[in-house]
Scaffold this active site. Structure first.
Site: not given
Ligand code: ACM
Length: 633
Positions: A195, A269, A346
């Site tokens: 991440d 991410h 996201e």
């Molecule tokens: C997530 O909670 N962004 C998958």
């Protein structure tokens, strides 16, 4: 007359037996206490397994009970506790089910596969006194009640997710987490390995991912408000798993019948990957750094956001696909599980919108939106993952712009993504944040460790979760998970606090029959497991015993309403700054809150005269904020 008395006695005894609930989590399919004296475990007990595989599970049982009882057991072919792999399969229990029969003289666990024996052993351990969880030799009456159990899971995918990027958890912590999971018959450990805040898996062909990507500058205090990293600062907060560590953890999980689902979250991410290899993003921005938990995004609600740094892989760059081929080659070789999680959540498209190469690719491929561009990317990733002999699963954003041909979907923004995917004939794992995100608040922010969570998911809400919506073919629902994001979870003890008891609720949901739900019975079982955790030294939350305070206006007067999740608690309160105890005013209905700037309501819960939950101190001002608007007549 004598006959009648005997009959009455028998009826009474069997009613007594039936009314005694077992405390096994997850709740077995069928459990009956039988009418004989309990099995006594002692130094003379023996443990048997009919095959080499059965003996392996028998040894696991022996190790556990030796630790707590001090009795030494050698595993042999026949024992008073007998584990048997069926020669002829019992169709009712499938690959993971088991039968367990306890009589005064013998304990018998039968299963078709070693996983079933392992789960039978977990149930057996839960039938022993809680002291069996003791890490050192303990004193207890080591008896197992006579009973008969038939048990098998509702779903084949029963998972917990742990994010090790936002906070790194050392190898021993990960094992501890996996071990806890196995006690409750979970079989998938979803390992969120990459991440913005850290790349945690060694990729030998891409050494900078861990040389650079696993380190960030040190920050203390509240997450999300840290100062941004500066180029002049040394990144000293480091952590990653070597491939040897990963092999060790995979083997550790396999011994506990847990598969590991590795997640490499792409294309969003990705600050840690971009910090290591800036050529992976459109802007090729060499100033991007691994985030120490500083603010680098604006969140506008409704899932709308803007990334202030380019943390997104460039879907128009062949270098990105070469990079991903290397990553997935090594990941696929490390993890035997058939699935690899490729993220997809996201992902900010703003840098793609302004990038000439992305625009040219969209034109060339006839992609009308950047969602279709992300879908193009995911389809290429699926091809890479498939070429390594694996299947792709991704977060529900991978539906937008068109789902990759064989991808499975992990539905997190709600159930809708899962419903849509199932209707398209794709497999689904349900983990909607509103029910099963264990990073979210589970109690009153006034007393919880994290006071700034964007949402609350109390235990009762989690327990109410039903993973199979009415309108879809249930065969597409592989199962579900509870997911722990760790921005605000710096230690394994905090991870346990957030996970349990909500993951006891999801253990029931993913294993037990749909119609076996009973909130009060669940909370009673939960308390037994809290006792076990106290003895074992594991952490959990008692938030469900805390008072829940809301406000209302009645005839122009401010009233505080207090409830609890666990039933049968007494509520006591004060309005004079003193600490409430069982001699304070007892709550019997809405409390009128007098005017006054400094007025604070302090509320505590008790049961049988003993404190139960935490005291919630709540100001008049805060109660006003919680006033629930009255419904229009
Ligand atoms: C997530 O909670 N962004 C998958």
């Amino acid at each position: 007359m004598q006959k009648l008395l005997i009959l009455l006695a028998l009826v009474f005894a069997s009613t007594l037996l039936q009314s005694q609930n077992n405390s096994i989590i997850p709740q077995p399919v069928s459990f009956t206490y039988t009418r004989s004296l309990p099995f006594k475990l002692n130094a003379g007990s023996t443990i048997g397994g009919n095959t080499a595989e059965a003996q392996k599970v028998a040894r696991q049982l022996a190790d556990q009970i030796t630790r707590a009882t001090g009795y030494r057991f050698t595993v042999r072919k026949q024992g008073s506790i007998q584990l048997t792999l069926n020669k002829t399969a019992n169709a009712e229990i499938g690959d993971e089910g088991y039968t367990l029969n306890v009589t005064t003289s013998a304990v018998k666990i039968n299963a078709n596969k070693p996983a079933g024996l392992f789960y039978g052993v977990q149930s057996l351990l839960q039938l022993l006194p809680p002291e069996i969880e003791s890490p050192t030799v303990a004193t207890a009456k080591w008896t197992i009640p006579a009973c008969s159990v038939v048990d098998y899971p509702r779903f084949g995918w029963r998972g917990l997710m742990l994010d090790v990027s936002r906070h790194f958890f050392p190898k021993e912590d990960v094992k501890r987490y996996i071990d806890r999971m196995s006690r409750y018959k979970y079989n998938v450990f979803h390992w969120h390995l990459t991440d913005d805040e850290g790349w945690r898996i060694e990729i030998k062909s891409l050494p900078k991912l861990t040389q650079i990507g696993s380190c960030r500058v040190q920050r203390y205090g509240k997450w999300g408000v840290h100062d941004a990293p500066k180029k002049t600062e040394a990144p000293t907060d480091c952590g990653f798993y070597t491939q040897e560590d990963i092999k060790e953890i995979v083997a550790y999980a396999a011994e506990r019948h847990i598969q590991i689902l590795p997640e490499i979250d792409v294309p969003g991410h990705n600050s840690a990957a971009v910090a290591s290899y800036p050529e992976l993003c459109c802007t090729q921005d060499s100033t991007v750094m691994v985030s120490p938990g500083h603010k680098f995004a604006e969140w506008y609600g409704n899932g709308q956001f803007k990334m202030m740094v380019d943390n997104t892989l460039d879907p128009s760059s062949e270098k990105v696909y070469t990079f991903l081929d290397k990553v997935f080659t090594e990941v696929a070789a490390l993890f035997p599980f058939q699935y690899i999680h490729a993220g997809g959540d996201e992902c900010y498209h703003g840098y793609w919108e302004n990038d000439p190469d992305c625009q040219a690719l969209m034109q060339k491929e006839g992609l009308k939106t950047t969602h279709e561009l992300q879908s193009y990317f995911t389809k290429r990733v699926e091809k890479i993952v498939k070429s390594k002999g694996k299947k792709l699963i991704g977060w529900d954003e991978i539906l937008e712009g068109g789902l990759a041909p064989e991808a499975a979907v992990m539905s997190w923004r709600g159930l809708e993504g899962g419903i849509e995917a199932a209707k398209l004939g794709h497999f689904v794992v349900m983990s909607p944040n509103d029910y099963v995100y264990t990073d979210l608040l589970q109690g009153d922010p006034l007393v919880e460790p994290d006071q700034t969570s964007y949402k609350s998911v109390r235990l009762q809400k989690t327990y109410s979760f039903e993973p199979v919506p009415a309108e879809i073919n249930p065969t597409y629902i592989l199962g579900g998970q509870a997911n722990l994001w760790t921005e605000k979870v710096p230690t394994i003890r905090q991870a346990e606090y957030m996970t349990w008891p909500r993951a006891w609720a999801t253990a029931d949901i993913y294993w037990s029959p749909r119609d076996s739900k009973n909130w009060d019975a669940f909370t009673q079982r939960m308390e037994k497991h809290m006792e076990r955790y106290d003895i074992g030294g594991f952490n959990y939350a008692r938030s469900s015993f805390d008072p829940i305070v809301t406000g209302s206006m009645v005839n122009g007067k401010l009233m505080a309403n207090v409830t609890t999740e666990v039933n049968g608690l007494e509520i006591y309160y004060t309005l004079d700054e003193s600490i409430p105890d069982k001699y304070s005013r007892k709550y019997t209905g809405p409390i009128e809150i007098p005017d006054g700037k400094q007025v604070t309501l302090k509320v505590s819960t008790y049961r049988n005269g003993k404190p139960s939950g935490r005291m919630v101190p709540i100001s008049r001002e805060e109660i006003i904020k919680r006033v629930v608007p009255a419904k229009a007549p």
